[in-house]
Design a protein around this motif. Structure first.
Motif, mmCIF file in Angstrom:
data_model
loop_
_atom_site.group_PDB
_atom_site.id
_atom_site.type_symbol
_atom_site.label_atom_id
_atom_site.label_comp_id
_atom_site.label_asym_id
_atom_site.label_seq_id
_atom_site.Cartn_x
_atom_site.Cartn_y
_atom_site.Cartn_z
ATOM 1 N N ARG A 1 0.831 -1.196 0.000
ATOM 2 C CA ARG A 1 0.000 0.000 0.000
ATOM 3 C C ARG A 1 0.872 1.255 0.000
ATOM 4 N NH1 ARG A 1 -5.278 -0.822 1.055
ATOM 5 N NH2 ARG A 1 -5.847 -2.939 1.713
ATOM 6 N N PRO A 2 0.364 2.339 -0.572
ATOM 7 C CA PRO A 2 1.086 3.608 -0.470
ATOM 8 C C PRO A 2 1.299 3.987 0.996
ATOM 9 C CG PRO A 2 -0.722 3.775 -2.044
ATOM 10 C CD PRO A 2 -0.878 2.461 -1.357
ATOM 11 N N ARG A 3 2.372 4.660 1.267
ATOM 12 C CA ARG A 3 2.706 5.025 2.644
ATOM 13 C C ARG A 3 1.563 5.770 3.326
ATOM 14 N NH1 ARG A 3 7.266 5.879 5.954
ATOM 15 N NH2 ARG A 3 6.919 7.566 7.435
ATOM 16 N N GLU A 4 0.869 6.636 2.568
ATOM 17 C CA GLU A 4 -0.188 7.438 3.192
ATOM 18 C C GLU A 4 -1.367 6.586 3.663
ATOM 19 O OE1 GLU A 4 -0.567 8.015 -1.356
ATOM 20 O OE2 GLU A 4 1.030 7.855 0.157
ATOM 21 N N GLN A 5 -1.514 5.364 3.131
ATOM 22 C CA GLN A 5 -2.596 4.488 3.575
ATOM 23 C C GLN A 5 -2.233 3.669 4.815
ATOM 24 O OE1 GLN A 5 -4.345 1.906 0.653
ATOM 25 N NE2 GLN A 5 -4.524 3.507 -0.898
ATOM 26 N N LEU A 6 -0.969 3.603 5.172
ATOM 27 C CA LEU A 6 -0.544 2.657 6.198
ATOM 28 C C LEU A 6 -1.061 2.957 7.606
ATOM 29 C CD1 LEU A 6 3.036 1.737 4.958
ATOM 30 C CD2 LEU A 6 0.939 0.381 4.814
ATOM 31 N N PRO A 7 -1.162 4.213 8.050
ATOM 32 C CA PRO A 7 -1.781 4.414 9.373
ATOM 33 C C PRO A 7 -3.205 3.868 9.445
ATOM 34 C CG PRO A 7 -0.573 6.368 8.715
ATOM 35 C CD PRO A 7 -0.604 5.470 7.514
ATOM 36 N N LEU A 8 -3.976 4.085 8.397
ATOM 37 C CA LEU A 8 -5.333 3.546 8.343
ATOM 38 C C LEU A 8 -5.307 2.026 8.252
ATOM 39 C CD1 LEU A 8 -8.358 4.037 8.160
ATOM 40 C CD2 LEU A 8 -8.077 4.470 5.704
ATOM 41 N N SER A 9 -4.386 1.503 7.453
ATOM 42 C CA SER A 9 -4.256 0.059 7.311
ATOM 43 C C SER A 9 -3.853 -0.591 8.631
ATOM 44 C CB SER A 9 -3.214 -0.256 6.226
ATOM 45 O OG SER A 9 -3.134 -1.642 5.976
ATOM 46 N N GLN A 10 -2.971 0.067 9.376
ATOM 47 C CA GLN A 10 -2.558 -0.464 10.673
ATOM 48 C C GLN A 10 -3.726 -0.442 11.667
ATOM 49 O OE1 GLN A 10 -0.115 -2.283 10.703
ATOM 50 N NE2 GLN A 10 1.802 -1.270 11.221
ATOM 51 N N ARG A 11 -4.553 0.565 11.584
ATOM 52 C CA ARG A 11 -5.733 0.606 12.456
ATOM 53 C C ARG A 11 -6.641 -0.590 12.160
ATOM 54 N NH1 ARG A 11 -9.372 5.828 14.148
ATOM 55 N NH2 ARG A 11 -10.859 4.670 15.425
ATOM 56 N N ALA A 12 -6.873 -0.851 10.892
ATOM 57 C CA ALA A 12 -7.696 -1.998 10.508
ATOM 58 C C ALA A 12 -7.029 -3.316 10.905
ATOM 59 C CB ALA A 12 -7.965 -1.971 9.008
ATOM 60 N N HIS A 13 -5.702 -3.344 10.802
ATOM 61 C CA HIS A 13 -4.944 -4.546 11.137
ATOM 62 C C HIS A 13 -5.237 -5.019 12.562
ATOM 63 C CE1 HIS A 13 -1.534 -7.318 11.015
ATOM 64 N NE2 HIS A 13 -1.057 -6.774 12.117
ATOM 65 N N ALA A 14 -5.476 -4.086 13.462
ATOM 66 C CA ALA A 14 -5.779 -4.436 14.847
ATOM 67 C C ALA A 14 -7.205 -4.949 15.019
ATOM 68 C CB ALA A 14 -5.555 -3.213 15.739
ATOM 69 N N ILE A 15 -8.067 -4.692 14.052
ATOM 70 C CA ILE A 15 -9.473 -5.114 14.155
ATOM 71 C C ILE A 15 -9.673 -6.545 13.695
ATOM 72 C CG2 ILE A 15 -11.818 -4.644 13.328
ATOM 73 C CD1 ILE A 15 -10.992 -1.702 13.030
ATOM 74 N N TRP A 16 -8.963 -6.962 12.654
ATOM 75 C CA TRP A 16 -9.224 -8.263 12.037
ATOM 76 C C TRP A 16 -9.150 -9.439 13.009
ATOM 77 C CZ3 TRP A 16 -11.332 -9.497 7.479
ATOM 78 C CH2 TRP A 16 -11.479 -8.465 6.536
ATOM 79 N N PRO A 17 -8.186 -9.495 13.915
ATOM 80 C CA PRO A 17 -8.161 -10.636 14.839
ATOM 81 C C PRO A 17 -9.342 -10.658 15.808
ATOM 82 C CG PRO A 17 -6.016 -9.534 14.760
ATOM 83 C CD PRO A 17 -7.000 -8.640 14.082
ATOM 84 N N ARG A 18 -10.077 -9.543 15.905
ATOM 85 C CA ARG A 18 -11.200 -9.444 16.839
ATOM 86 C C ARG A 18 -12.554 -9.671 16.175
ATOM 87 N NH1 ARG A 18 -12.317 -4.822 18.486
ATOM 88 N NH2 ARG A 18 -10.948 -3.399 17.359
ATOM 89 N N LEU A 19 -12.571 -10.179 14.941
ATOM 90 C CA LEU A 19 -13.837 -10.315 14.231
ATOM 91 C C LEU A 19 -14.857 -11.146 15.003
ATOM 92 C CD1 LEU A 19 -13.136 -10.737 10.411
ATOM 93 C CD2 LEU A 19 -13.643 -8.683 11.715
#
Length: 398
Positions: free
Chosen positions: A57-75
């Motif tokens: 992903r482009p660097r500018e998307q990574l903070p948002l991507s990291q936020r989502a990354h923390a959600i997926w294991p909690r589905l």
């Protein structure tokens, strides 16, 4: 039959972004209506490849991507199912020295973003991933990435939002929206009038007319990613796999089926609909067989494609309207929205409640597509008011 519904927030588009926003807003105690012209999660959110990746992903998307990354294991605790989420790792392959150099440059650029990328040379790749063949120079591994089942996840968020008290209105197309005093008045379905204090436009490939009607036209186009799934096979792939610079991508689910993508479908006369092509399906399978020898005699049992919104800079539109208070946009993910969507939903909920978000989203402002009015756009009094100045407060959609 006419009906009236009053809510704090109305959301147009019941895909994964809209449904996750609805769920987050309900968690904040706000009343929500989620409207979709068809069924929630039936478009791009439910028919995509299912990659849950940050890498690439482009660097500018990574903070948002990291936020989502923390959600997926909690589905499982969040929506009641795990969505077949598997943190398998994501391996991006390089064909040739130029591709490998690109992977090395990317790793250096995002080294401070928490992806923990591992660059793998040719010999190490052969030893650790013997099921990959072809002319592969090396790879980059993001061990924390993975994949999930989009058909389950997209519908799962909508179902969870409904259980949380969201008014989920399927087969209810929005035909009109007006900025009305302190909020919005929507006309939808057959005789439904809806009043809302805030409005979220997460209508995917159908979001353009809504944005334009409020004075914010965007250069949105449509793409039709095409996928194939094989019969169940013995375990082959241990990671979600893609190619630097594009090409075939593939993953294997727990029951053995391999999901393969990398080609485009064709739109039908009704551009809301598309279909895979025989040539495209054959090309995908030939590319997959070249890379993954264990697939060379696999039977393809299902083909599909879907409609997704694309933006010319490949970044989505996320954030508040620049013309209309209380209006928020989230669309145009260009085939890469599945992983970040749960994070986008939380961001939208923060924007509605607080007027700001803790996650940087400036790069995704809809204002990046605006331009100063030209001479032909100016009003008779020469004030230079935007030609969309009246429709920005009233929209009618067909």
């Amino acid at each position: 039959m006419s009906a009236r519904l009053d809510v704090d927030v109305a959301i147009i588009g019941g895909g994964l972004v809209g449904a996750s926003a609805a769920l987050a807003l309900r968690g904040m105690g706000l009343s929500v209506a989620l409207l979709d012209k068809g069924f929630c999660g039936a478009q791009a959110s439910g028919v995509n490849y299912g990659g849950v990746r940050r890498q690439g992903r482009p660097r500018e998307q990574l903070p948002l991507s990291q936020r989502a990354h923390a959600i997926w294991p909690r589905l499982a605790s969040l929506i009641g199912i795990d969505g077949e989420f598997l943190r398998s790792g994501h391996l991006k392959l390089a064909r040739g020295e130029a591709d490998m150099a690109a992977l090395e440059a990317y790793a250096a650029t995002v080294s401070d973003q928490g992806l923990d990328l591992e660059l793998i040379g040719h010999n190490d790749l052969r030893e650790r991933f013997a099921w990959i063949e072809g002319d592969i120079t090396g790879a980059s591994l993001c061990a924390g990435d993975g994949h999930a089942n989009p058909r389950l996840v997209a519908a799962g968020f909508a179902s969870a939002a409904r259980r949380a008290g969201t008014h989920v209105l399927e087969n209810t197309p929005v035909t009109g929206a007006t900025r009305n005093g302190a909020g919005f008045a929507l006309e939808a379905g057959e005789g439904l009038t809806l009043r809302a204090g805030a409005l979220i436009n997460s209508a995917g490939a159908w979001a353009g007319p809504f944005a334009a009607a409020f004075g914010e036209p965007v250069p949105l186009s449509r793409i039709y990613p095409s996928m194939i799934v094989t019969e169940p096979l013995a375990p082959i792939m241990t990671v979600n796999t893609g190619m630097e610079g594009g090409g075939v991508y593939a993953r294997q689910v727990e029951r053995g089926n391999c999901v393969v993508g990398g080609e485009r479908g064709l739109p039908l006369a009704d551009i809301d609909l598309s279909r895979p092509t025989g040539d495209g399906a054959l090309a995908i399978m030939n590319k997959a067989a070249e890379l993954f020898p264990a697939m060379r005699h696999a039977q393809a049992i299902r083909f599909w494609t879907g409609t997704e919104a694309a933006m010319p800079d490949r970044n989505p539109v996320i954030g508040p309207s620049g013309t209309t208070p209380g209006l928020f946009h989230a669309f145009g993910f260009t085939g890469a929205g599945f992983q970040i969507a749960p994070g986008v939903g939380e961001v939208l909920a923060e924007l509605v409640r607080d007027g700001a978000t803790t996650t940087p989203i400036e790069a995704f402002s809809i204002g990046r597509f605006s331009k100063p009015p030209s001479t032909s756009d100016r009003t008779a009094d020469g004030s230079g008011a935007d030609r969309f100045s009246e429709p920005q407060n009233r929209g009618v959609f067909t």
